[in-house]
Write a protein that holds these residues in place. Structure first.
Motif, mmCIF file in Angstrom:
data_model
loop_
_atom_site.group_PDB
_atom_site.id
_atom_site.type_symbol
_atom_site.label_atom_id
_atom_site.label_comp_id
_atom_site.label_asym_id
_atom_site.label_seq_id
_atom_site.Cartn_x
_atom_site.Cartn_y
_atom_site.Cartn_z
ATOM 1 N N ASP A 106 21.158 30.400 3.594
ATOM 2 C CA ASP A 106 20.665 29.145 4.159
ATOM 3 C C ASP A 106 19.173 28.906 3.950
ATOM 4 O OD1 ASP A 106 23.270 29.081 5.008
ATOM 5 O OD2 ASP A 106 22.821 29.521 7.096
ATOM 6 N N ALA A 107 18.788 28.682 2.699
ATOM 7 C CA ALA A 107 17.383 28.458 2.365
ATOM 8 C C ALA A 107 16.885 27.117 2.891
ATOM 9 C CB ALA A 107 17.197 28.512 0.854
ATOM 10 N N ARG A 108 15.646 27.131 3.384
ATOM 11 C CA ARG A 108 14.847 25.906 3.562
ATOM 12 C C ARG A 108 13.744 25.986 2.521
ATOM 13 N NH1 ARG A 108 18.636 26.590 7.575
ATOM 14 N NH2 ARG A 108 18.652 24.849 9.021
ATOM 15 N N ALA A 109 13.720 25.046 1.594
ATOM 16 C CA ALA A 109 12.863 25.136 0.421
ATOM 17 C C ALA A 109 11.633 24.242 0.563
ATOM 18 C CB ALA A 109 13.647 24.746 -0.832
ATOM 19 N N PHE A 168 12.193 29.824 3.137
ATOM 20 C CA PHE A 168 12.626 30.520 4.340
ATOM 21 C C PHE A 168 14.135 30.727 4.213
ATOM 22 C CE2 PHE A 168 8.845 28.644 6.578
ATOM 23 C CZ PHE A 168 8.317 29.845 7.031
ATOM 24 N N TYR A 169 14.619 31.900 4.601
ATOM 25 C CA TYR A 169 16.053 32.140 4.579
ATOM 26 C C TYR A 169 16.412 33.168 5.636
ATOM 27 C CZ TYR A 169 15.105 36.459 1.879
ATOM 28 O OH TYR A 169 14.660 37.685 1.464
ATOM 29 N N THR A 170 17.704 33.312 5.904
ATOM 30 C CA THR A 170 18.178 34.308 6.847
ATOM 31 C C THR A 170 18.618 35.535 6.067
ATOM 32 O OG1 THR A 170 18.955 32.547 8.324
ATOM 33 C CG2 THR A 170 19.766 34.784 8.747
ATOM 34 N N ALA A 171 17.950 36.648 6.326
ATOM 35 C CA ALA A 171 18.281 37.920 5.685
ATOM 36 C C ALA A 171 19.133 38.730 6.653
ATOM 37 C CB ALA A 171 17.005 38.682 5.331
ATOM 38 N N VAL A 172 20.327 39.097 6.229
ATOM 39 C CA VAL A 172 21.264 39.767 7.128
ATOM 40 C C VAL A 172 21.463 41.205 6.654
ATOM 41 C CG1 VAL A 172 23.501 39.644 8.269
ATOM 42 C CG2 VAL A 172 22.383 37.540 7.502
ATOM 43 N N GLY A 173 20.895 42.141 7.390
ATOM 44 C CA GLY A 173 20.968 43.541 6.988
ATOM 45 C C GLY A 173 20.716 44.473 8.143
ATOM 46 N N ALA A 188 13.352 35.490 7.018
ATOM 47 C CA ALA A 188 12.606 36.031 5.885
ATOM 48 C C ALA A 188 11.980 34.893 5.099
ATOM 49 C CB ALA A 188 13.519 36.869 4.993
ATOM 50 N N LEU A 189 10.943 35.239 4.334
ATOM 51 C CA LEU A 189 10.268 34.279 3.474
ATOM 52 C C LEU A 189 10.185 34.861 2.072
ATOM 53 C CD1 LEU A 189 8.623 31.617 3.154
ATOM 54 C CD2 LEU A 189 6.581 32.962 3.668
ATOM 55 N N ALA A 190 10.591 34.075 1.086
ATOM 56 C CA ALA A 190 10.486 34.472 -0.321
ATOM 57 C C ALA A 190 9.611 33.459 -1.047
ATOM 58 C CB ALA A 190 11.863 34.543 -0.977
ATOM 59 N N ASN A 196 16.425 29.015 10.760
ATOM 60 C CA ASN A 196 16.072 27.583 10.816
ATOM 61 C C ASN A 196 14.578 27.302 10.752
ATOM 62 O OD1 ASN A 196 18.622 26.728 13.344
ATOM 63 N ND2 ASN A 196 18.847 27.433 11.253
ATOM 64 N N ALA A 197 13.840 27.966 9.877
ATOM 65 C CA ALA A 197 12.395 27.787 9.827
ATOM 66 C C ALA A 197 11.985 26.778 8.760
ATOM 67 C CB ALA A 197 11.698 29.124 9.570
ATOM 68 N N THR A 198 10.855 26.098 9.008
ATOM 69 C CA THR A 198 10.268 25.178 8.034
ATOM 70 C C THR A 198 8.781 25.040 8.311
ATOM 71 O OG1 THR A 198 10.339 22.938 7.122
ATOM 72 C CG2 THR A 198 10.820 23.148 9.447
ATOM 73 N N PHE A 199 8.004 24.827 7.264
ATOM 74 C CA PHE A 199 6.562 24.645 7.406
ATOM 75 C C PHE A 199 6.231 23.265 7.949
ATOM 76 C CE2 PHE A 199 6.584 27.764 3.804
ATOM 77 C CZ PHE A 199 5.919 28.787 4.467
ATOM 78 N N LEU A 200 5.131 23.203 8.710
ATOM 79 C CA LEU A 200 4.508 21.951 9.120
ATOM 80 C C LEU A 200 3.097 21.931 8.524
ATOM 81 C CD1 LEU A 200 5.760 21.882 12.828
ATOM 82 C CD2 LEU A 200 6.492 20.341 11.003
ATOM 83 N N ALA A 201 2.137 21.370 9.256
ATOM 84 C CA ALA A 201 0.762 21.304 8.766
ATOM 85 C C ALA A 201 0.052 22.643 8.997
ATOM 86 C CB ALA A 201 0.002 20.180 9.473
#
Length: 351
Positions: free
Chosen positions: A125-128, A138-143, A162-164, A193-198
């Motif tokens: 589930d990437a947020r690009a 941002f994505y969900t890393a399951v481990g 996680a962030l790539a 469910n993360a995303t960048f703002l300012a």
């Protein structure tokens, strides 16, 4: 402040917010969005992996750059372990919106499990976002992290934020887990469910035991991958099990941002989406009720019924484009006039 007390502080903050921040929305749904495209897994051909045909292609991040939409869909090849990778495909935006795409559509895997903290169920589930000439996901890393790392049970796993960072060649330059709190005593919670703002502001959705999932904002030390100054923003209503952020945050040009949120309806377990207008720091300014909900066979029947799950949001002219997963098996593109969406946002006091 120790790990336990930091978690407790967040829990108390969430409970206090829940006591005062409900009653802002109704369960009313006004579906404004036109259905522009469904992309099934049968229409995809993976070009850089031995298995060419995934069983599911869904929940795509999206970036519009120079008239081209870059999609980052989640790919699943087997349901035994439901392990995920994240792919990439680039399409002219006009072609995407009129459904004129190659058949089969070539997709390249760009992010896949290589670390212990994503080696149970992979990368989801990437947020690009644009990152120089490349992309930040941002994505969900399951481990295996936290308690899951201390057990030998192979099915114990932990969903971490996680962030790539990918270069223009789509090669991973860096990836890592986002920890919560200051460097001294930083801790982990299941987070999505993360995303960048300012600036260093961003949105996220940590899960706290004993508290329904709700939407948060915070600040991110991107170099150290530390999230801090977390504050709740949006609470689930009595008719919902939980809420979360659905998409990347779209800048509107006046210092504010538009982002979709999802709620899981108690009545039928459906994922439905509304929109929020936020300040650059993530303060809630205006809010809509649901403006997009699953309908019809393609959207209601899937591996997860009655589920539309948003990941990508971009603006093409005056058309708001929402890109998401359909039933946890396919990809969908939905559009509505931006003006009509904004007209249905109502100001929120004390956001």
């Amino acid at each position: 402040m120790g790990v336990f007390t930091q978690e407790e502080a967040l829990r108390e903050r969430a409970l206090a917010f829940l006591s005062r921040a409900t009653g802002r929305r109704s369960a009313h749904t006004e579906d404004l969005f036109a259905r522009r495209l469904y992309l099934s897994p049968e229409a995809v051909r993976v070009v850089n992996y031995l298995r060419r045909r995934p069983l599911a292609v869904f929940n795509p991040g999206a970036v519009l750059r120079d008239g081209v939409v870059h999609l980052f869909p989640r790919l699943v090849f087997e349901y035994y372990s439901y392990a995920s990778a994240i792919g990439h495909v680039a399409l002219p935006v006009e072609d995407l919106l009129r459904g004129a795409i190659p058949d089969p559509l070539p997709v390249e895997i760009v992010l896949y499990p290589t670390e212990g903290w994503e080696a149970s169920r992979g990368c989801e589930d990437a947020r690009a976002h644009p990152w120089g000439e490349g992309f930040a996901l941002f994505y969900t890393a399951v481990g295996k992290l936290g308690e899951a790392a201390r057990t030998d049970h192979k099915d114990a796993f932990f969903p971490a934020l996680a962030l790539a960072e990918l270069g223009p060649d789509l090669q991973v330059r860096r990836k890592g887990v986002v920890w919560l709190g200051a460097a001294e005593g930083a801790f982990l919670l299941p987070t999505k469910n993360a995303t960048f703002l300012a600036g260093d502001a961003f949105l996220l959705r940590p899960s706290l035991s004993g508290v329904p999932d709700l939407c948060w904002r915070g600040r991110l030390d991107r170099q150290a991958l530390r999230a801090y100054d977390l504050e709740p923003v949006l609470a689930p209503e009595a008719f919902e099990f939980k809420v979360g952020w659905s998409t990347n945050a779209l800048p509107l040009g006046d210092g504010t941002y538009l982002v979709a949120y999802h709620g899981i309806l108690r009545q039928d377990l459906s994922y439905r989406h509304g929109f929020a207008r936020l300040s650059g720091e993530g303060r809630l300014l205006a809010l809509s009720s649901y403006l997009l909900a699953p309908r019809g066979l393609q959207e209601c029947y899937g591996d997860r019924p009655l589920t539309l799950y948003g990941n990508g949001l971009f603006l093409h002219g005056e058309e708001l484009c929402f890109v998401g997963g359909v039933g946890d098996y396919a990809l969908g593109v939905f559009t509505a006039p931006l003006e009509e969406v904004l007209r249905r946002l109502h100001p929120v006091e004390g956001g």
